[in-house]
Design a protein around this motif. Structure first.
Motif, PDB file in Angstrom:
ATOM      1  N   PRO A 209     -26.946  79.220  13.324  1.00 33.92           N
ATOM      2  CA  PRO A 209     -26.755  77.798  12.986  1.00 33.92           C
ATOM      3  C   PRO A 209     -25.567  77.514  12.072  1.00 33.92           C
ATOM      4  CG  PRO A 209     -28.659  78.686  11.830  1.00 33.92           C
ATOM      5  CD  PRO A 209     -28.172  79.778  12.741  1.00 33.92           C
ATOM      6  N   LYS A 210     -24.962  78.562  11.512  1.00 36.49           N
ATOM      7  CA  LYS A 210     -23.846  78.318  10.578  1.00 36.49           C
ATOM      8  C   LYS A 210     -22.505  78.174  11.302  1.00 36.49           C
ATOM      9  CE  LYS A 210     -24.494  82.175   8.285  1.00 36.49           C
ATOM     10  NZ  LYS A 210     -25.619  82.720   9.062  1.00 36.49           N
ATOM     11  N   ILE A 211     -22.478  78.547  12.569  1.00 39.27           N
ATOM     12  CA  ILE A 211     -21.173  78.609  13.247  1.00 39.27           C
ATOM     13  C   ILE A 211     -20.629  77.208  13.553  1.00 39.27           C
ATOM     14  CG2 ILE A 211     -19.960  79.478  15.295  1.00 39.27           C
ATOM     15  CD1 ILE A 211     -21.818  81.867  15.263  1.00 39.27           C
ATOM     16  N   ASN A 212     -19.369  77.018  13.196  1.00 42.74           N
ATOM     17  CA  ASN A 212     -18.727  75.719  13.371  1.00 42.74           C
ATOM     18  C   ASN A 212     -17.931  75.657  14.669  1.00 42.74           C
ATOM     19  OD1 ASN A 212     -19.806  74.554  11.156  1.00 42.74           O
ATOM     20  ND2 ASN A 212     -18.065  75.000   9.822  1.00 42.74           N
ATOM     21  N   SER A 213     -17.331  74.489  14.901  1.00 41.02           N
ATOM     22  CA  SER A 213     -16.650  74.249  16.180  1.00 41.02           C
ATOM     23  C   SER A 213     -15.490  75.213  16.400  1.00 41.02           C
ATOM     24  CB  SER A 213     -16.143  72.812  16.238  1.00 41.02           C
ATOM     25  OG  SER A 213     -15.372  72.529  15.085  1.00 41.02           O
ATOM     26  N   VAL A 214     -14.599  75.304  15.407  1.00 40.15           N
ATOM     27  CA  VAL A 214     -13.414  76.131  15.568  1.00 40.15           C
ATOM     28  C   VAL A 214     -13.373  77.126  14.430  1.00 40.15           C
ATOM     29  CG1 VAL A 214     -10.899  76.137  15.608  1.00 40.15           C
ATOM     30  CG2 VAL A 214     -12.144  74.263  16.678  1.00 40.15           C
ATOM     31  N   ARG A 215     -13.229  78.386  14.763  1.00 41.88           N
ATOM     32  CA  ARG A 215     -13.105  79.404  13.718  1.00 41.88           C
ATOM     33  C   ARG A 215     -11.795  80.134  13.901  1.00 41.88           C
ATOM     34  NH1 ARG A 215     -17.960  82.869  14.811  1.00 41.88           N
ATOM     35  NH2 ARG A 215     -17.707  81.963  16.870  1.00 41.88           N
TER      36      ARG A 215
END
Ligand SMILES: Cc1ncc(C[n+]2csc(CCOP(=O)(O)OP(=O)(O)O)c2C)c(N)n1
Length: 540
Positions: free
Chosen positions: A532-538
Motif C-alpha cells: 500500500p505504500k507504493i506511489n504512482s511514479v518511483r
C-alpha cells in the motif's frame, strides 16, 4: 412501420451486431423489436456499465457502440458514461426511452430532460417528436458519432413514438447543415510542414489517441521507421506507437517518463498528431512553451492550437496526412537524434517485499506473458498509471482507459465490450479495489457472457491515488477518507458470480495463478495484494 422497428433496423443496417442496455417501461416497444432482431443484447448491471462496455466495443471495432436505456433514472445514470466517451472521442449512439409526448414537461413518472441534461457531454442530441423522422435521425446519429472527431450522440425517444406506425422513407440521405467534417488535410499546409521538418535538426513526434481512433497506427509506425524521428505519446496515445522501435521515448505529461520530457525539452520542432494536448499532457513543466516550431495535426479544428500556440495547423485525418507525407517526403535525411541527457529511470525495482506485490514487477511479468495483440484496459488511479508505465505496448497491443474524464469503474465494463468486439484476443482488465467496487455488478455481465477476461485487481486497500495526493499535499498523518478498513473478499465475490478467482500475495503465487488463468476459457479475477505504500511514479 412501427417506430421501434425502424430504430432496431437502423442499428442492424449500420453493421453493429450487439447493443448494451438496461431496460425499463419506457423502452418496452424497443425491447420487443430487439427480441425479434438479429442483434445480441448484453444486459449490463448498470446504465453506466452499458456506456463503458459500448465504449470498449466501439474502440475495438471502430464502429459506434450502441446502448439502450430507459427514461428518467436510467437516462441520468448513463450521463457519466456519455461524458467519459465524449472526453476520449469514442463514438456512441445512446438511445434513451422518454415518457409519452403529451406527458413531457409534466414531471411525469420517470421523466427527465435527458436531451437537455446530456447536451454538454454529447456531440449532438435529439428528442424525437415524430416517428417519421426516425430513419433520418438514426442515420444522422450514426454519421455524427463516427465521422470527424468521434463522440457520443444521444437519441431520446418517447415511448409512444416507439409504438407509432408510420410510412417513412427507408434510407434517407444525410445532409446536415453546418456539419461537414474535413477528412483531407490541406495539401499546402502539409507541404509547409514537410519543408519545416526537412529544415529541422531535432524534430519530435507526439502521438495521441487520435492515431488509434483514426486507425492510422500503421502509417505512423512506417513513418517513424523511415525517418527515425524520436516519438513520445500521451496517455491516450499509449499503444499508438510500437514500443519495439528504437526511437520511442515514452509517455509525456503527469506521470510520464523523464526521457520523454527531456526529448520534448530539447526538440526544435514538434509534430503533434491526434492529441488535444490537455493539461494532463502538459503537466510536469513548461516544456511546450520552449522555443520550437509546432505542427498540430487533428481532425477537430477546435483542438488545433487550442491549448498551445501552433505554427503550422493541419486539420484532417491523421492517416490521410501521414500517408500524404510518406508519399511526398524525401527520406534521404533521417533524424535519429537522442536527448542529450537521458535520465536513468529504472522501471523495475530489484527487490520487492516478500508478502506483498510490487505492481511494477507484476505488470512487467504480465507484459512478458501476454500475447502480442492482447488488449489491456485500465481503470483510474494508481493502477492506471502503473499499467500505462509498466505494460509494454509492443506488437498490436491495445490500451483502453478513461484518460479525459478519469472515470473510475471504466476498466471492467470496457474490457467486456472490447472482448466481445475481438473475441480472439486476450483481454486483461487492470483495476483498483476502489474502482472495481464501482462496477462490481459487471462481474455478473462478464460471467453470463461466457467471454474470457482476466481481471488483475491491484488491491492496496486504499483509494491509492487520492492517498498519494493527500500525502503530498498534507503529509502522511493527514490521510482522510481513503482507507478501506473493511474491504470485501473479492475472491468470494467473484466466485459468487461464477468466476474463477484467487488471492496472490507474492510473485511466486501470482506467477502460478496467472499461468493458470491464461489456460482455458474461464474468466479470472486475481486479487493481487499490493504494497500500500507504493506511489504512482518511483525513480530508483
Ligand atoms: C467516479 C470517480 N470518482 C472519484 C474519482 C477520484 N479518484 C481518482 S483516483 C481515485 C482512487 C482510486 O482508487 P482505486 O480504485 O483503489 O485505485 P488505486 O489508485 O488504489 O490504484 C479516486 C477516488 C474518480 N476519478 N472517478
Amino acid at each position: 412501420m412501427e417506430g421501434a422497428k425502424i430504430i432496431i433496423g437502423s442499428i442492424e443496417k449500420h453493421g453493429v451486431d450487439r447493443v448494451f442496455g438496461h431496460p425499463g417501461g419506457a423502452v418496452l416497444p424497443l425491447y420487443e423489436a430487439l427480441r425479434n432482431s438479429s442483434l445480441t443484447h448484453v444486459l449490463t448491471r448498470t446504465e453506466q456499465g452499458a456506456a463503458h462496455a459500448a465504449s470498449g466495443y466501439a474502440r475495438m471495432t471502430g464502429k459506434p457502440g450502441v446502448c439502450i436505456v430507459t427514461s428518467g433514472p436510467g437516462a441520468t445514470n448513463i450521463i457519466t458514461g456519455i461524458a467519459t466517451a465524449q472526453a476520449d472521442s469514442v463514438p456512441l449512439v445512446v438511445i434513451t426511452g422518454q415518457v409519452q409526448r403529451d406527458r413531457i414537461g409534466t414531471d411525469a413518472f420517470q421523466e427527465a430532460d435527458i436531451a437537455g441534461a446530456s447536451e454538454p457531454f454529447t456531440k449532438h442530441t435529439y428528442l424525437v417528436q415524430d416517428a417519421a423522422d426516425l430513419p433520418r435521425i438514426m442515420n444522422e446519429a450514426f454519421h455524427i458519432a463516427s465521422t470527424g472527431r468521434p463522440g457520443p450522440v444521444l437519441v431520446d425517444i418517447p415511448v409512444d413514438v416507439q409504438k407509432e406506425d408510420v410510412q417513412a422513407e427507408n434510407d434517407p440521405s444525410i445532409n446536415i447543415r453546418g456539419y461537414k467534417p474535413v477528412f483531407k488535410g490541406n495539401r499546402k499546409q502539409i507541404k509547409a510542414a514537410i519543408a519545416a521538418l526537412e529544415k529541422s535538426e531535432r524534430p519530435l513526434i507526439c502521438a495521441g489517441g487520435g492515431i488509434l481512433c483514426s486507425g492510422s497506427r500503421t502509417p505512423l509506425n512506417i513513418f517513424l521507421q523511415k525517418t527515425g524521428i524520436p516519438v513520445v505519446h500521451t496517455l491516450m496515445g499509449n499503444g499508438a506507437v510500437d514500443m519495439d522501435l528504437p526511437n520511442v521515448m515514452g509517455m509525456i505529461g503527469s506521470h510520464g517518463h523523464l526521457r520523454a520530457k527531456q526529448a520534448l525539452k530539447e526538440s526544435d520542432l514538434l509534430i503533434i498528431i491526434g492529441a488535444r494536448i490537455s493539461d494532463r499532457a502538459t503537466a510536469g513543466g513548461h516544456i511546450f512553451e520552449r522555443e520550437k516550431i509546432i505542427l498540430h495535426i487533428d481532425i477537430d479544428p477546435a483542438e488545433v492550437g487550442k491549448n498551445i500556440e501552433t505554427h503550422i495547423p493541419i486539420v484532417g485525418d491523421a492517416g490521410d496526412v501521414l500517408i500524404y507525407m510518406l508519399k511526398h517526403m524525401d527520406f534521404t535525411k533521417t533524424w535519429d537524434w537522442k536527448p542529450s541527457r537521458t535520465p536513468s529511470e529504472a522501471v523495475v525495482p530489484m527487490k520487492s517485499s516478500p508478502d506483498r506485490l510490487d505492481p511494477a514487477v507484476l505488470l512487467h511479468h504480465v507484459s512478458e506473458k501476454a500475447d502480442s495483440d492482447a488488449i489491456f484496459t485500465a481503470d483510474v488511479g494508481l493502477n492506471q498509471i502503473w499499467a500505462a508505465r509498466h505494460i509494454t505496448m509492443s506488437g498490436k497491443r491495445r490500451f483502453l482507459t478513461s484518460g479525459g474524464l478519469g472515470t473510475m469503474g471504466y476498466g471492467l465494463p470496457s474490457a467486456i465490450g472490447a472482448k466481445m468486439a475481438a473475441p480472439e484476443r486476450q483481454v486483461f482488465a487492470v483495476m483498483g479495489d476502489g474502482g472495481i467496487q464501482m462496477s462490481l455488478g459487471e462481474l455478473g455481465t462478464l460471467s453470463e457472457s461466457g467471454e474470457k477476461v482476466v481481471i488483475l485487481l491491484l488491491n492496496n486497500q486504499y483509494l491509492g491515488m487520492v492517498r498519494e495526493l493527500q500525502d503530498n499535499a498534507y503529509g502522511v498523518d493527514c490521510r482522510h477518507g481513503v482507507y478501506f478498513k473493511k474491504g470485501p473478499d473479492f475472491v468470494q465475490i467473484a466466485e459468487a458470480y461464477g468466476l474463477k478467482s484467487a488471492h496472490a500475495y507474492n510473485m511466486e503465487s501470482f506467477g502460478k495463478i496467472l499461468e493458470q488463468s491464461l489456460c482455458g476459457q474461464d474468466s479470472w479475477l486475481i486479487d493481487c495484494r499490493i504494497d500500500p505504500k507504493i506511489n504512482s511514479v518511483r525513480r530508483f
